[in-house]
Design a protein around this motif. Sequence first.
Motif, mmCIF file in Angstrom:
data_model
loop_
_atom_site.group_PDB
_atom_site.id
_atom_site.type_symbol
_atom_site.label_atom_id
_atom_site.label_comp_id
_atom_site.label_asym_id
_atom_site.label_seq_id
_atom_site.Cartn_x
_atom_site.Cartn_y
_atom_site.Cartn_z
ATOM 1 N N PRO A 175 0.837 -1.209 0.000
ATOM 2 C CA PRO A 175 0.000 0.000 0.000
ATOM 3 C C PRO A 175 0.869 1.255 0.000
ATOM 4 C CG PRO A 175 0.068 -0.949 2.192
ATOM 5 C CD PRO A 175 0.785 -1.917 1.287
ATOM 6 N N LEU A 176 0.315 2.322 -0.584
ATOM 7 C CA LEU A 176 1.036 3.585 -0.688
ATOM 8 C C LEU A 176 0.476 4.611 0.282
ATOM 9 C CD1 LEU A 176 3.066 5.463 -2.270
ATOM 10 C CD2 LEU A 176 1.082 6.097 -3.695
ATOM 11 N N GLU A 177 1.381 5.298 0.990
ATOM 12 C CA GLU A 177 1.020 6.467 1.776
ATOM 13 C C GLU A 177 1.800 7.662 1.243
ATOM 14 O OE1 GLU A 177 1.349 6.026 5.999
ATOM 15 O OE2 GLU A 177 0.637 3.944 5.931
ATOM 16 N N VAL A 178 1.188 8.828 1.325
ATOM 17 C CA VAL A 178 1.792 10.041 0.778
ATOM 18 C C VAL A 178 2.022 11.039 1.901
ATOM 19 C CG1 VAL A 178 1.494 11.957 -0.850
ATOM 20 C CG2 VAL A 178 0.636 9.665 -1.441
ATOM 21 N N ARG A 179 3.264 11.535 2.004
ATOM 22 C CA ARG A 179 3.609 12.570 2.976
ATOM 23 C C ARG A 179 4.234 13.740 2.230
ATOM 24 N NH1 ARG A 179 3.927 10.547 8.384
ATOM 25 N NH2 ARG A 179 2.615 8.662 8.393
ATOM 26 N N HIS A 180 3.694 14.933 2.419
ATOM 27 C CA HIS A 180 4.217 16.126 1.746
ATOM 28 C C HIS A 180 5.324 16.734 2.607
ATOM 29 C CE1 HIS A 180 1.185 16.369 -1.487
ATOM 30 N NE2 HIS A 180 0.463 15.702 -0.613
#
Length: 198
Positions: A175-180
Motif C-alpha cells: 500500500p502507498l502512503e503520501v507525505r508532503h
Amino acid sequence: MALVACGAIAQPAADAVARHGWAVDVHPLPPLLHNRPERIAGEVERMVGELRSRYDRVAVGYADCGTYGALDAVCDRLGVERLPGLHCYDLFAGPPTVESLTTDEPGTYLLTDFLVRSFSRTVIHELGLDRHPELRDDYFRHYTRVVWLVQTSDPAEQAELRTLAHEAAERIGLPLEVRHTGAGGLDRALADLLAERA
C-alpha cells in the motif's frame, strides 16, 4: 563553488541553487551508485580531485547514503564538507520524521520524487524484477508499506508522480502512503553547507 552531488538529489539541488541565486555548479554522480554504496566514497574522492583545480571550493552533496562512515573518512581526508544525515530522506523529511516513520512501522519503504520517477529503472530493472518477477518476495517480503515523501509543489507534477507512485507500490505489492515534505529541508541543508566557510 562546485557541489559533487548524488544523482538522486542533483536536480533538486540545482533547482535550489537557481531559486536562491547561489554561485554553485552542481556536478552529479550516477544515481545508480546507491545500489552499490561501497563505491560512493571512491567516486566522490575522484570527482573532488578533478574539480579542485577549477574551483575555489568543493563541497559534497551526499548524506552518508549507506557508506557507513567511508564517505566521512574521505571528506575528512580531503578537507571538504558534506550534507548532514544518514540518507536523502533525512534531507527532505528531517531525521525525526524519518525515524518516526520507520519506528512506527519498521517495514517502511521510502520513495522520493526522484525514486518515483525512476522506479522502473533504478529498482525494477536493477533488481532484475522485470526479468524475474518471482524475486519480488525475496526483496520485499519484510516491507509493509511504501511512503512517498513528496517534494514538488507543482500540482501537475504531483498528479503525474502520484500515478507513478501508485504504479510503483503496486509493482511490489504494497500500500502507498503520501507525505508532503516540500523541498525546504534540502534548501536549508544546502544553505548551511554553503555557509560553513563563508
